[in-house]
Design a protein around this motif. Structure first.
Motif, PDB file in Angstrom:
ATOM      1  N   VAL A 286       1.067  -1.312  -0.064  1.00 26.52           N
ATOM      2  CA  VAL A 286       0.184   0.317  -0.258  1.00 26.52           C
ATOM      3  C   VAL A 286       0.838   1.332  -0.241  1.00 26.52           C
ATOM      4  CG1 VAL A 286      -1.667   1.174   1.674  1.00 26.52           C
ATOM      5  CG2 VAL A 286      -2.095  -1.236   0.842  1.00 26.52           C
ATOM      6  N   LEU A 287       1.940   0.891   0.983  1.00 23.57           N
ATOM      7  CA  LEU A 287       2.967   2.118   0.631  1.00 23.57           C
ATOM      8  C   LEU A 287       3.543   2.775  -0.447  1.00 23.57           C
ATOM      9  CD1 LEU A 287       3.947   1.976   4.398  1.00 23.57           C
ATOM     10  CD2 LEU A 287       2.470   3.820   3.639  1.00 23.57           C
ATOM     11  N   THR A 288       4.435   1.355  -0.652  1.00 18.37           N
ATOM     12  CA  THR A 288       5.051   1.767  -1.612  1.00 18.37           C
ATOM     13  C   THR A 288       3.918   2.109  -3.255  1.00 18.37           C
ATOM     14  OG1 THR A 288       6.525  -0.096  -0.925  1.00 18.37           O
ATOM     15  CG2 THR A 288       6.147   0.492  -3.488  1.00 18.37           C
ATOM     16  N   ALA A 289       2.866   1.933  -3.427  1.00 15.82           N
ATOM     17  CA  ALA A 289       2.303   1.855  -4.633  1.00 15.82           C
ATOM     18  C   ALA A 289       1.751   3.446  -4.658  1.00 15.82           C
ATOM     19  CB  ALA A 289       0.718   0.692  -4.874  1.00 15.82           C
ATOM     20  N   ALA A 290       1.713   4.042  -2.914  1.00 20.37           N
ATOM     21  CA  ALA A 290       1.061   5.199  -2.723  1.00 20.37           C
ATOM     22  C   ALA A 290       2.260   6.164  -3.345  1.00 20.37           C
ATOM     23  CB  ALA A 290       0.500   5.417  -2.006  1.00 20.37           C
ATOM     24  N   LEU A 291       3.121   5.903  -2.388  1.00 15.16           N
ATOM     25  CA  LEU A 291       4.655   6.751  -3.512  1.00 15.16           C
ATOM     26  C   LEU A 291       5.351   6.394  -5.050  1.00 15.16           C
ATOM     27  CD1 LEU A 291       6.248   8.749  -2.531  1.00 15.16           C
ATOM     28  CD2 LEU A 291       8.096   6.545  -1.417  1.00 15.16           C
ATOM     29  N   MET A 292       5.578   5.951  -4.959  1.00 21.19           N
ATOM     30  CA  MET A 292       5.335   5.083  -6.225  1.00 21.19           C
ATOM     31  C   MET A 292       4.355   5.798  -7.689  1.00 21.19           C
ATOM     32  SD  MET A 292       4.478   1.624  -9.302  1.00 21.19           S
ATOM     33  CE  MET A 292       3.401   2.091  -9.428  1.00 21.19           C
ATOM     34  N   PHE A 293       3.487   6.229  -7.705  1.00 27.25           N
ATOM     35  CA  PHE A 293       2.199   6.393  -8.515  1.00 27.25           C
ATOM     36  C   PHE A 293       2.753   8.001  -8.201  1.00 27.25           C
ATOM     37  CE2 PHE A 293      -0.096   2.576  -9.196  1.00 27.25           C
ATOM     38  CZ  PHE A 293       0.264   2.680 -10.382  1.00 27.25           C
ATOM     39  N   VAL A 294       3.202   9.179  -6.455  1.00 27.93           N
ATOM     40  CA  VAL A 294       3.350  10.327  -6.504  1.00 27.93           C
ATOM     41  C   VAL A 294       4.345  10.060  -6.992  1.00 27.93           C
ATOM     42  CG1 VAL A 294       3.642  11.821  -5.370  1.00 27.93           C
ATOM     43  CG2 VAL A 294       2.332  11.082  -4.565  1.00 27.93           C
ATOM     44  N   VAL A 295       5.219   9.769  -7.239  1.00 30.84           N
ATOM     45  CA  VAL A 295       6.685   9.942  -7.926  1.00 30.84           C
ATOM     46  C   VAL A 295       6.279  10.573  -9.202  1.00 30.84           C
ATOM     47  CG1 VAL A 295       8.936   9.286  -8.272  1.00 30.84           C
ATOM     48  CG2 VAL A 295       8.164   9.269  -6.147  1.00 30.84           C
ATOM     49  N   TYR A 296       5.695   8.975 -10.056  1.00 33.26           N
ATOM     50  CA  TYR A 296       5.280   8.611 -11.674  1.00 33.26           C
ATOM     51  C   TYR A 296       4.643   9.931 -12.081  1.00 33.26           C
ATOM     52  CZ  TYR A 296       2.558   7.033 -15.089  1.00 33.26           C
ATOM     53  OH  TYR A 296       2.101   6.756 -16.399  1.00 33.26           O
ATOM     54  N   GLU A 297       3.906  10.355 -11.329  1.00 34.08           N
ATOM     55  CA  GLU A 297       2.818  11.474 -12.048  1.00 34.08           C
ATOM     56  C   GLU A 297       3.988  13.187 -11.851  1.00 34.08           C
ATOM     57  OE1 GLU A 297      -0.689  12.443 -10.718  1.00 34.08           O
ATOM     58  OE2 GLU A 297      -1.736  10.264 -10.954  1.00 34.08           O
ATOM     59  N   LYS A 298       5.022  12.863 -10.916  1.00 37.96           N
ATOM     60  CA  LYS A 298       5.433  14.410 -10.665  1.00 37.96           C
ATOM     61  C   LYS A 298       6.452  14.465 -11.774  1.00 37.96           C
ATOM     62  CE  LYS A 298       3.680  16.673  -7.127  1.00 37.96           C
ATOM     63  NZ  LYS A 298       3.098  17.725  -7.558  1.00 37.96           N
ATOM     64  N   ILE A 299       7.065  12.821 -11.761  1.00 40.95           N
ATOM     65  CA  ILE A 299       8.826  12.772 -13.050  1.00 40.95           C
ATOM     66  C   ILE A 299       8.082  12.946 -14.542  1.00 40.95           C
ATOM     67  CG2 ILE A 299      10.190  11.193 -14.284  1.00 40.95           C
ATOM     68  CD1 ILE A 299      10.672  10.458 -11.625  1.00 40.95           C
ATOM     69  N   ALA A 300       6.628  12.855 -14.678  1.00 36.63           N
ATOM     70  CA  ALA A 300       5.904  12.637 -15.922  1.00 36.63           C
ATOM     71  C   ALA A 300       5.359  13.626 -16.112  1.00 36.63           C
ATOM     72  CB  ALA A 300       5.051  11.644 -16.027  1.00 36.63           C
ATOM     73  N   ALA A 301       5.274  14.680 -15.255  1.00 37.28           N
ATOM     74  CA  ALA A 301       4.546  15.898 -15.531  1.00 37.28           C
ATOM     75  C   ALA A 301       5.888  17.288 -15.909  1.00 37.28           C
ATOM     76  CB  ALA A 301       3.856  16.390 -14.397  1.00 37.28           C
ATOM     77  N   VAL A 302       7.207  17.006 -15.024  1.00 40.44           N
ATOM     78  CA  VAL A 302       8.126  17.181 -15.374  1.00 40.44           C
ATOM     79  C   VAL A 302       8.584  17.721 -16.952  1.00 40.44           C
ATOM     80  CG1 VAL A 302      10.714  18.428 -14.350  1.00 40.44           C
ATOM     81  CG2 VAL A 302       8.796  18.060 -12.693  1.00 40.44           C
ATOM     82  N   THR A 303       8.498  16.366 -16.823  1.00 38.62           N
ATOM     83  CA  THR A 303       9.560  15.462 -18.689  1.00 38.62           C
ATOM     84  C   THR A 303       8.291  16.412 -19.349  1.00 38.62           C
ATOM     85  OG1 THR A 303      10.321  14.501 -16.776  1.00 38.62           O
ATOM     86  CG2 THR A 303      10.001  14.107 -19.717  1.00 38.62           C
ATOM     87  N   PHE A 304       7.036  16.472 -19.548  1.00 42.17           N
ATOM     88  CA  PHE A 304       6.581  17.401 -20.329  1.00 42.17           C
ATOM     89  C   PHE A 304       6.207  18.437 -20.389  1.00 42.17           C
ATOM     90  CE2 PHE A 304       3.745  12.432 -20.271  1.00 42.17           C
ATOM     91  CZ  PHE A 304       4.117  12.084 -20.795  1.00 42.17           C
ATOM     92  N   LYS A 305       6.673  19.077 -19.405  1.00 43.21           N
ATOM     93  CA  LYS A 305       6.275  20.054 -18.813  1.00 43.21           C
ATOM     94  C   LYS A 305       7.756  20.948 -20.016  1.00 43.21           C
ATOM     95  CE  LYS A 305       6.248  24.379 -16.454  1.00 43.21           C
ATOM     96  NZ  LYS A 305       5.587  24.675 -14.670  1.00 43.21           N
TER      97      LYS A 305
END
Length: 315
Positions: A286-305
């Motif tokens: 549960v904790l790993t999945a939550a943190l993984m998606f937070v980091v995933y979304e942040k990295i993807a959003a910054v990269t796309f920007k």
């Protein structure tokens, strides 16, 4: 350019690559933070004679007996496997989404489930050898309570691959593949409960808050993990490679091994023996999945920007 050519270019697009890299980085970050929980989980699964205690007690025992750094034993092979595994999963999923969801068409739950299952199956078939190796390296040097388990002696990832192939055969690298393929249904179970709880919470047009969504997702993940945990235990035992099977190879032999291991576990420890290490697994999942998606979304959003792509993130 034809429609087929466009689809082929789409499969090799920067957008798909960004999702794959972001997913890999997110999983690596999350697993590093919560790695000791995975150490506790795998010890309880493999070592039948270790008494099932709370996760903090298990971690304290391991640190006392083997040193604090033992909690991170096998970190590099696990992180390497996880990086490859999530890269394959995210890349395959987003490739399939580009092919199956075209134009202004929106994805449906049934398509998401199909894409998730195919991505999971591709991931299992391609990366199982890495997980077999990292399971053994993670348990190397462990002080087992079960005297039937013997120590392995590998000098890193490549030496482990070499020894396993030379002594046990190439097929050993795919130990645990059958339960791993069955475990691809884990996200399907999670999605089923997630949708049911979300519909219930939103009855009468009630707006569901972000906090509620987070907890609904966490509960759904916990249910999915609990439902499939016995197979995860079998998967870990088969990957460790010290189960003495009397069955022949092939699909039926693999299926019989899974059934025999489940029945043997129940015979020795009762039904609850199938759930040794579940607490640590639930915390980690549960904790790993939550943190993984937070980091995933942040990295993807910054990269796309940075790339100047105003794309909406796709899960």
């Amino acid at each position: 350019m034809s429609e087929n050519d466009g689809a082929a270019v789409g499969l090799l697009s920067y957008e798909t690559l960004v999702h794959a890299v972001a997913g890999a980085m997110g999983s690596m970050t999350a697993m590093t933070v919560f790695f000791p929980l995975d150490t506790a989980r795998i010890r309880l699964q493999v070592d039948e004679n270790r008494k099932s205690k709370s996760t903090p007690v298990i971690l304290a025992e391991i640190a006392k007996e083997e040193g604090i750094m033992s909690l991170y034993r096998g970190w590099f092979p696990v992180i390497s496997s996880l990086c490859c595994s999530n890269f394959v999963y995210f890349y395959t999923f987003n490739c399939l989404k580009r092919v199956m969801v075209t134009g202004k068409q929106q994805s449906r739950p049934s398509k998401d489930l199909a894409m998730g299952f195919i991505s999971g199956a591709v991931n299992v078939l391609l990366t199982t050898p890495m997980w077999v190796v990292n399971t053994r390296l993670k348990l190397q040097g462990a002080k087992f309570r079960n005297e039937e388990l013997h120590q392995t002696h590998y000098n890193g990832i490549f030496d482990a691959f070499s020894q396993i192939i030379a002594k046990e055969g190439v097929g050993t690298l795919w130990n645990g593949t059958l339960p791993s393929l069955v475990l691809v249904f884990n996200p399907a179970v999670q999605f089923m409960f997630y949708e049911a709880m979300k519909r219930r919470a939103g009855q009468g047009g009630r707006k569901i808050s972000s906090v509620e969504i987070f907890f609904i997702g966490a509960i759904a993940k916990a249910i999915a993990t609990s439902a499939t945990y016995p197979l995860q235990t079998v998967q870990a035992i088969l990957r460790f490679g010290q189960y003495k099977s009397q069955e022949k190879g092939g699909l039926m032999g693999s299926l019989r091994n899974v059934v025999d291991l489940l029945m043997d576990r129940i015979k020795k420890n009762g039904v609850m023996g199938l759930y040794k290490g579940l607490e640590a697994k639930l915390l980690q999942t549960v904790l790993t999945a939550a943190l993984m998606f937070v980091v995933y979304e942040k990295i993807a959003a910054v990269t796309f920007k940075l790339m100047g792509l105003n794309k909406k993130l796709k899960h």
